[in-house]
Design a protein around this motif. Structure first.
Motif, PDB file in Angstrom:
ATOM      1  N   SER A  36       0.834  -1.201   0.000  1.00 22.06           N
ATOM      2  CA  SER A  36       0.000   0.000   0.000  1.00 22.06           C
ATOM      3  C   SER A  36       0.866   1.247   0.000  1.00 22.06           C
ATOM      4  CB  SER A  36      -0.937   0.000   1.210  1.00 22.06           C
ATOM      5  OG  SER A  36      -0.188  -0.018   2.399  1.00 22.06           O
ATOM      6  N   ASP A  40      -1.578  10.156  -1.909  1.00 17.34           N
ATOM      7  CA  ASP A  40      -2.757  10.209  -2.756  1.00 17.34           C
ATOM      8  C   ASP A  40      -2.497  10.753  -4.159  1.00 17.34           C
ATOM      9  OD1 ASP A  40      -5.464   9.701  -3.171  1.00 17.34           O
ATOM     10  OD2 ASP A  40      -6.007  11.752  -2.671  1.00 17.34           O
ATOM     11  N   GLU A  42      -1.310  10.617  -8.124  1.00 16.90           N
ATOM     12  CA  GLU A  42      -1.426   9.609  -9.181  1.00 16.90           C
ATOM     13  C   GLU A  42      -0.184   8.725  -9.249  1.00 16.90           C
ATOM     14  OE1 GLU A  42      -1.912   9.339 -14.037  1.00 16.90           O
ATOM     15  OE2 GLU A  42      -2.431  11.198 -13.012  1.00 16.90           O
ATOM     16  N   ASP A  44       1.827   7.889  -6.924  1.00 21.21           N
ATOM     17  CA  ASP A  44       1.854   6.964  -5.791  1.00 21.21           C
ATOM     18  C   ASP A  44       1.026   5.717  -6.103  1.00 21.21           C
ATOM     19  OD1 ASP A  44       3.352   8.823  -4.197  1.00 21.21           O
ATOM     20  OD2 ASP A  44       1.483   9.884  -3.799  1.00 21.21           O
ATOM     21  N   HIS A  45      -0.110   5.910  -6.741  1.00 16.24           N
ATOM     22  CA  HIS A  45      -0.980   4.792  -7.091  1.00 16.24           C
ATOM     23  C   HIS A  45      -0.324   3.914  -8.163  1.00 16.24           C
ATOM     24  CE1 HIS A  45      -4.866   6.085  -5.113  1.00 16.24           C
ATOM     25  NE2 HIS A  45      -4.027   7.074  -4.857  1.00 16.24           N
ATOM     26  N   THR A  48       2.548   1.936  -6.641  1.00 14.54           N
ATOM     27  CA  THR A  48       2.025   0.861  -5.799  1.00 14.54           C
ATOM     28  C   THR A  48       1.585  -0.325  -6.655  1.00 14.54           C
ATOM     29  OG1 THR A  48       1.333   2.415  -4.099  1.00 14.54           O
ATOM     30  CG2 THR A  48       0.294   0.254  -4.063  1.00 14.54           C
ATOM     31  N   ALA A  49       0.861  -0.067  -7.731  1.00 14.89           N
ATOM     32  CA  ALA A  49       0.406  -1.143  -8.613  1.00 14.89           C
ATOM     33  C   ALA A  49       1.585  -1.857  -9.269  1.00 14.89           C
ATOM     34  CB  ALA A  49      -0.546  -0.594  -9.672  1.00 14.89           C
ATOM     35  N   VAL A  65      -7.904  -6.086  -5.890  1.00 17.16           N
ATOM     36  CA  VAL A  65      -7.969  -4.645  -6.083  1.00 17.16           C
ATOM     37  C   VAL A  65      -9.408  -4.171  -5.889  1.00 17.16           C
ATOM     38  CG1 VAL A  65      -7.607  -2.759  -7.727  1.00 17.16           C
ATOM     39  CG2 VAL A  65      -6.045  -4.714  -7.709  1.00 17.16           C
ATOM     40  N   ALA A 102      -2.695  -0.132 -14.412  1.00 16.31           N
ATOM     41  CA  ALA A 102      -1.870   1.040 -14.103  1.00 16.31           C
ATOM     42  C   ALA A 102      -1.609   1.897 -15.338  1.00 16.31           C
ATOM     43  CB  ALA A 102      -0.545   0.620 -13.480  1.00 16.31           C
ATOM     44  N   ARG A 108      -6.998   4.347 -11.122  1.00 14.61           N
ATOM     45  CA  ARG A 108      -6.912   4.970  -9.794  1.00 14.61           C
ATOM     46  C   ARG A 108      -7.187   3.878  -8.775  1.00 14.61           C
ATOM     47  NH1 ARG A 108      -4.647   9.441  -7.724  1.00 14.61           N
ATOM     48  NH2 ARG A 108      -5.741  10.161  -5.900  1.00 14.61           N
ATOM     49  N   LEU A 109      -6.331   3.739  -7.784  1.00 11.69           N
ATOM     50  CA  LEU A 109      -6.588   2.782  -6.714  1.00 11.69           C
ATOM     51  C   LEU A 109      -7.563   3.400  -5.721  1.00 11.69           C
ATOM     52  CD1 LEU A 109      -2.992   1.420  -6.020  1.00 11.69           C
ATOM     53  CD2 LEU A 109      -4.823   0.319  -7.303  1.00 11.69           C
ATOM     54  N   LYS A 111      -8.785   4.055  -1.966  1.00  9.54           N
ATOM     55  CA  LYS A 111      -8.138   4.154  -0.655  1.00  9.54           C
ATOM     56  C   LYS A 111      -8.777   3.215   0.314  1.00  9.54           C
ATOM     57  CE  LYS A 111      -6.272   8.577   0.036  1.00  9.54           C
ATOM     58  NZ  LYS A 111      -6.389   9.793   0.721  1.00  9.54           N
TER      59      LYS A 111
END
Length: 111
Positions: A36, A40, A42, A44-45, A48-49, A65, A102, A108-109, A111
């Motif tokens: 994780s 927040d 883009e 970072d998401h 992470t993916a 997911v 991704a 977008r993941l 939260k």
């Protein structure tokens, strides 16, 4: 990772209310590795993916997911999707799925 490693009882208790995951995958998961990001943006998401996909390349496994309602129609047709569960609010997929998601414009993941 795998049967006999770690505390499977804890994992089973945490996921007892998710029988459709086993049905979608055709096997019963026994362990989890959580990746994780505490940010927040883009990037970072995306990181992470992609990091999760890289971990999966080494360890194997299936990504879980969470999805927003409007993401389901996009995600369902991506390569590497193994199943959609939780009334369309969760995708199960291979590392290939994470990389495709991704790279999608609507990525977008949750939260």
């Amino acid at each position: 990772m795998g049967p006999g490693v770690g505390d499977e009882t804890t994992f089973e208790a945490e996921h007892a209310d998710e029988p459709e995951v086993e049905a979608a995958l055709g096997f019963r998961p026994s362990h989890a590795v959580n990746v994780s990001a505490g940010c927040d943006r883009e990037i970072d998401h995306v990181v992470t993916a992609l990091l999760t996909a890289a971990v999966m390349d080494v360890l194997g496994g299936v990504a879980r997911v969470e999805l927003l309602d409007e993401q389901l129609s996009v995600v369902a047709d991506l390569p590497g999707v193994l199943g959609i569960v939780d009334d369309g609010h969760m995708a199960l997929g291979a590392a290939e799925f994470l990389r495709a998601w991704a790279g999608h414009a609507d990525f977008r993941l949750v939260k």
